[in-house]
Write an enzyme that holds these catalytic residues in place. Structure first.
Site, PDB file in Angstrom:
ATOM      1  N   GLY A 108     -14.541  59.940  38.915  1.00 44.32           N
ATOM      2  CA  GLY A 108     -15.532  60.234  39.960  1.00 44.32           C
ATOM      3  C   GLY A 108     -16.909  59.693  39.581  1.00 44.32           C
ATOM      4  N   CYS A 112      -6.343  70.846  42.326  1.00 45.18           N
ATOM      5  CA  CYS A 112      -7.765  70.886  41.966  1.00 45.18           C
ATOM      6  C   CYS A 112      -8.317  72.296  42.068  1.00 45.18           C
ATOM      7  CB  CYS A 112      -8.557  69.942  42.845  1.00 45.18           C
ATOM      8  SG  CYS A 112      -8.125  70.101  44.574  1.00 45.18           S
ATOM      9  N   GLU A 145     -14.484  64.939  45.166  1.00 44.44           N
ATOM     10  CA  GLU A 145     -13.792  66.218  44.969  1.00 44.44           C
ATOM     11  C   GLU A 145     -13.068  66.095  43.640  1.00 44.44           C
ATOM     12  OE1 GLU A 145     -11.333  68.673  44.517  1.00 44.44           O
ATOM     13  OE2 GLU A 145     -10.194  68.022  46.264  1.00 44.44           O
ATOM     14  N   GLU A 183     -10.072  71.678  32.327  1.00 42.97           N
ATOM     15  CA  GLU A 183      -9.010  71.621  33.328  1.00 42.97           C
ATOM     16  C   GLU A 183      -7.753  71.061  32.657  1.00 42.97           C
ATOM     17  OE1 GLU A 183      -9.395  68.663  36.563  1.00 42.97           O
ATOM     18  OE2 GLU A 183      -8.936  70.287  37.940  1.00 42.97           O
ATOM     19  N   LYS A 206      -6.559  53.781  49.436  1.00 45.53           N
ATOM     20  CA  LYS A 206      -5.932  53.319  48.180  1.00 45.53           C
ATOM     21  C   LYS A 206      -5.168  54.523  47.658  1.00 45.53           C
ATOM     22  CE  LYS A 206      -5.799  52.668  43.723  1.00 45.53           C
ATOM     23  NZ  LYS A 206      -4.768  53.604  43.284  1.00 45.53           N
TER      24      LYS A 206
HETATM   25  P1  NAD Z   1      -7.851  59.622  38.327  1.00 48.93           P
HETATM   26  O1  NAD Z   1      -9.118  60.249  38.699  1.00 48.93           O
HETATM   27  O2  NAD Z   1      -7.897  58.587  37.269  1.00 48.93           O
HETATM   28  O3  NAD Z   1      -7.160  58.937  39.609  1.00 48.93           O
HETATM   29  C1  NAD Z   1      -7.329  59.357  40.942  1.00 48.93           C
HETATM   30  C2  NAD Z   1      -7.308  58.148  41.859  1.00 48.93           C
HETATM   31  O4  NAD Z   1      -8.380  57.287  41.506  1.00 48.93           O
HETATM   32  C3  NAD Z   1      -6.045  57.277  41.784  1.00 48.93           C
HETATM   33  O5  NAD Z   1      -5.744  56.755  43.067  1.00 48.93           O
HETATM   34  C4  NAD Z   1      -6.463  56.151  40.869  1.00 48.93           C
HETATM   35  O6  NAD Z   1      -5.736  54.965  41.073  1.00 48.93           O
HETATM   36  C5  NAD Z   1      -7.917  55.956  41.261  1.00 48.93           C
HETATM   37  N1  NAD Z   1      -8.760  55.368  40.230  1.00 48.93           N
HETATM   38  C6  NAD Z   1      -8.633  55.481  38.883  1.00 48.93           C
HETATM   39  N2  NAD Z   1      -9.609  54.793  38.255  1.00 48.93           N
HETATM   40  C7  NAD Z   1     -10.387  54.232  39.228  1.00 48.93           C
HETATM   41  C8  NAD Z   1     -11.546  53.413  39.212  1.00 48.93           C
HETATM   42  N3  NAD Z   1     -12.128  53.025  38.077  1.00 48.93           N
HETATM   43  N4  NAD Z   1     -12.068  53.024  40.388  1.00 48.93           N
HETATM   44  C9  NAD Z   1     -11.518  53.425  41.556  1.00 48.93           C
HETATM   45  N5  NAD Z   1     -10.409  54.194  41.626  1.00 48.93           N
HETATM   46  C10 NAD Z   1      -9.848  54.594  40.479  1.00 48.93           C
HETATM   47  O7  NAD Z   1      -6.850  60.767  37.957  1.00 48.93           O
HETATM   48  P2  NAD Z   1      -5.482  60.692  37.130  1.00 48.93           P
HETATM   49  O8  NAD Z   1      -5.563  59.771  35.968  1.00 48.93           O
HETATM   50  O9  NAD Z   1      -4.414  60.412  38.122  1.00 48.93           O
HETATM   51  O10 NAD Z   1      -5.393  62.196  36.608  1.00 48.93           O
HETATM   52  C11 NAD Z   1      -6.144  62.590  35.479  1.00 48.93           C
HETATM   53  C12 NAD Z   1      -6.808  63.918  35.659  1.00 48.93           C
HETATM   54  O11 NAD Z   1      -7.559  63.919  36.880  1.00 48.93           O
HETATM   55  C13 NAD Z   1      -5.900  65.123  35.835  1.00 48.93           C
HETATM   56  O12 NAD Z   1      -5.469  65.616  34.610  1.00 48.93           O
HETATM   57  C14 NAD Z   1      -6.775  66.089  36.559  1.00 48.93           C
HETATM   58  O13 NAD Z   1      -7.590  66.784  35.659  1.00 48.93           O
HETATM   59  C15 NAD Z   1      -7.632  65.210  37.413  1.00 48.93           C
HETATM   60  N6  NAD Z   1      -7.137  65.152  38.810  1.00 48.93           N
HETATM   61  C16 NAD Z   1      -7.798  65.879  39.722  1.00 48.93           C
HETATM   62  C17 NAD Z   1      -7.359  65.861  41.028  1.00 48.93           C
HETATM   63  C18 NAD Z   1      -8.036  66.664  42.083  1.00 48.93           C
HETATM   64  O14 NAD Z   1      -7.418  66.994  43.088  1.00 48.93           O
HETATM   65  N7  NAD Z   1      -9.310  66.953  41.948  1.00 48.93           N
HETATM   66  C19 NAD Z   1      -6.264  65.107  41.393  1.00 48.93           C
HETATM   67  C20 NAD Z   1      -5.612  64.338  40.435  1.00 48.93           C
HETATM   68  C21 NAD Z   1      -6.088  64.376  39.140  1.00 48.93           C
END
Ligand code: NAD
Length: 480
Positions: free
Chosen positions: A231, A282, A248, A381, A174
C-alpha cells in the site's frame, strides 16, 4: 480448466508467445489454470484503451440511469450464476462452500446497491449573489485502477468496480496472481455488455504489471487492497502523478469483552470472526481483549469450540479451509514456531495433515495468550486462523489496549451496559465498531475503511462514490 487470458481493449490477450504463471488450488496443491504474466507493454495498451473508452461517445452516451440498469443486470447475472461462481471462488481460495456462496451474494449486493445510486449522485447550487448562478457539477474521475488481493476476490472487485461504473468511470482490474477465476468470469460478462475498453482485466505479478499500472500517468485514481508495505509503494507511485488513492490495508482488530457480556452470544461470533476464510480477512477479529474476572471462563469456552472445528477442503464441508499458498503457510508456521515464554498456545498452533489432501496448506485454529500487549503476536497481522489474547482490568485499560496497535479497521465491544458499550465504542480509533456483534455479511451499506495504518478513505456505502468523482464548480454570470 482452460488458461485465463487478459481482457484488453475488447480483446482476449494470451497467445503462446506470452509468459504464463501457474495458479494452484490451495486445498489440493494441484494446478488449476495458468494466467498471463502481464508486463509493462500490456499495462500501456490497457491504459491507452481505457482513455479512449472514457472519451468515447458510446460510453459517454450511457445515461446515469442506464448505468444503473446495467449494474442491476450484473447483480442478476451474478445470482443466476451463483453456484458456478461459488465453485470457482472455493477452488481458487479453498474457502468453505457456504462462505464462498456468501461472497457471491455480497458481490451481487454491491452491484445492486450502486445500481440504485447511479442516478442519485448530483451537485449543488450555491447562493452567492444575484445574477450569479453557481453550481457544482459531478464528473467521473476517469481511468480507475483496482488492485485486488486474493482473500475475497469477487467481493473486493465488486465493491469498487460497481461504484466506479455507477459514476461513469472506466475500470482496469488487476487481479491477484493467486485468484483470477471469478474476475475472469465477470470479465466475460462485461466484455459482452459494455463498450470496448470500459472494463479491462489484467493479470500478473504485482511488482511487474501492478507497479507498471500504479505508476502510469494515464491512470486517474487507484483503489488498492492488500498489505501495508505494498500500500505504501502504491501510494508513492500515485504521489508522483498526484493521483488519489483509496487504501484498505488490513488490521489487528479486537473483540473487547467486558465482565457483564453475554458469553453464549459472544463465543460463536468471536470464533467466526477469526476462523472465517482461515483468518485471511483484513477485518478478522484477530485480537481478543478480555476482562480479567471472566477471562478463564471465556477462554475455556473458546478452546472447547476451537477443538470442534473441522479443518479441510471445501469438498469435506470443513469449517476452516487452507491457507492461500505455500509462502503464507510457511510464514504462519514460522510465526507460530516462535512462541516463547511470553506467550502460551492454548489450542492449535500446528500444521494439519488432511487425508487425501496432503499437498494442501492447512493450519489448526489457534489461540495464543500473551502476557503483554506489546508481544508481536498481539501487534502483528498474522493473516491465519490465530487468535491472540490479552487480559485487561478495567474500562480505561480496555480502551488503551484496543488502540495500542498501528491498525484501526474494525472492533467489537461486548457488554450489556449501554453506558460502557457506547463509552468504549466512541473512544476506539477504528473505522467500524460493532456492539454485541461483529461483522455484517459484507456490510454493503456500511462505510468501511481504516484509521491509522489500516488505510485511507472509505469503501462500501453511499460514501464510496466520492472516490470516483471530480467536482467542478461552474459560475454563470447573468447580464441582460
Ligand atoms: P500484497 O499487498 O503484496 O498484494 C495485494 C495485491 O497487490 C495483489 O494483486 C498483488 O499482485 C498486488 N501488488 C503487489 N505488489 C505490488 C506493487 N508493487 N504494485 C502494485 N501492485 C502490487 O499482498 P500479498 O503478498 O498477497 O499478502 C501479504 C500480506 O498482505 C498478508 O499476509 C496480509 O497481511 C496482507 N493482505 C491484506 C489483505 C487485505 O484484505 N487487507 C489482503 C491480502 C493480503
Amino acid at each position: 480448466m482452460e488458461n485465463i487470458q487478459m481482457l484488453i481493449d475488447g480483446e482476449w490477450v494470451g497467445s503462446e508467445q506470452e509468459q504464463w504463471i501457474d495458479v494452484l488450488n490451495p486445498a489440493t496443491g494441484e494446478l488449476i489454470t495458468q494466467i498471463v504474466r502481464g508486463n509493462e507493454k500490456h499495462a500501456d495498451r490497457a491504459v491507452e484503451a481505457a482513455r479512449k473508452a472514457l472519451k468515447s461517445k458510446e460510453w459517454k452516451s450511457y445515461k446515469p440511469f442506464q448505468r444503473g440498469q446495467f449494474l442491476q443486470e450484473t447483480a442478476r447475472y451474478i445470482r443466476e450464476n451463483a453456484q458456478r461462481l461459488a465453485e470457482l471462488e472455493s477452488t481458487d481460495i479453498g474457502k468453505p462452500s457456504a462462505q464462498a456462496k456468501g461472497d457471491i451474494e455480497a458481490a451481487a449486493r454491491y452491484f445492486e446497491f450502486y445500481a440504485g445510486l447511479a442516478d442519485k449522485v448530483f451537485g449543488d447550487s450555491i447562493p452567492i449573489e444575484e445574477d450569479l448562478l453557481n453550481v457544482t457539477v459531478i464528473e467521473p474521475i476517469g481511468v480507475t485502477l483496482h488492485i485486488v488481493p486474493w482473500n475475497y476476490p469477487i467481493q473486493i472487485t465488486a465493491r469498487s468496480v460497481a461504484a466506479a461504473i455507477a459514476t461513469g468511470n472506466v475500470v482496469i482490474v488487476k487481479s491477484s496472481e493467486d485468484t483470477p477465476l471469478t474476475t475472469n468470469f465477470l470479465a466475460k460478462w462485461f466484455h459482452e455488455k459494455l463498450p470496448q475498453g470500459v472494463f479491462q482485466h489484467l493479470t500478473g505479478y504485482g511488482a511487474e504489471i501492478g507497479s507498471a499500472l500504479t505508476s502510469h500517468t494515464g491512470v486517474n485514481q487507484i483503489t488498492f487492497t492488500g498489505s501495508v508495505p505494498t500500500g505504501i509503494a502504491v501510494m508513492k507511485s500515485a504521489a508522483n502523478n498526484v493521483v488519489p488513492v483509496t487504501l484498505e490495508l488490513g488490521g489487528k482488530s479486537p473483540n473487547v469483552v467486558f465482565k457483564d457480556a453475554d458469553l453464549e452470544r459472544a463465543v460463536p461470533v468471536i470464533v467466526n470472526s477469526i476462523v472465517q476464510n482461515a483468518g485471511q480477512t483484513c477485518s478478522a477479529g484477530s485480537r481478543l481483549l478480555v476482562e480479567e474476572t471472566i477471562a478463564d471462563e471465556l477462554l475455556e469456552k473458546l478452546v472447547e469450540k476451537f477443538k470442534t472445528l473441522k479443518v479441510g477442503p471445501p469438498a469435506n464441508n470443513a469449517d476452516v479451509g487452507p491457507i492461500i499458498n505455500e509462502k503464507q503457510y510457511k510464514r504462519i508456521l514460522e510465526i507460530l514456531g516462535s512462541v516463547d515464554d511470553q506467550a502460551k498456545i492454548l489450542v492449535g498452533g500446528e500444521a494439519v495433515q488432511v487425508e487425501g489432501y496432503e499437498n494442501g496448506f492447512y493450519i489448526s485454529p489457534t489461540i495464543i495468550e500473551a502476557s503483554d500487549h506489546d508481544n508481536s503476536f498481539v501487534q502483528e497481522e498474522i493473516f491465519g486462523p490465530v487468535l491472540s489474547v490479552v487480559r485487561f482490568s478495567d474500562v480505561e485499560e480496555a480502551i488503551e489496549l484496543a488502540n495500542a496497535t498501528e491498525y484501526g479497521l474494525v472492533a467489537g465491544v461486548w457488554s450489556k451496559d449501554i453506558d460502557v458499550a457506547h463509552y468504549v465504542a466512541s473512544r476506539i480509533d477504528s473505522g467500524q465498531v460493532f456492539v454485541n456483534s461483529y461483522g455484517a455479511a459484507g456490510g454493503v451499506q456500511m462505510p468501511f475503511g481504516g484509521y491509522k495504518k489500516s488505510g485511507i478513505g472509505r469503501e462500501k456505502s453511499h460514501l464510496a462514490v466520492q472516490n470516483y468523482i471530480q467536482i467542478k464548480n461552474i459560475a454563470i454570470q447573468v447580464q441582460l
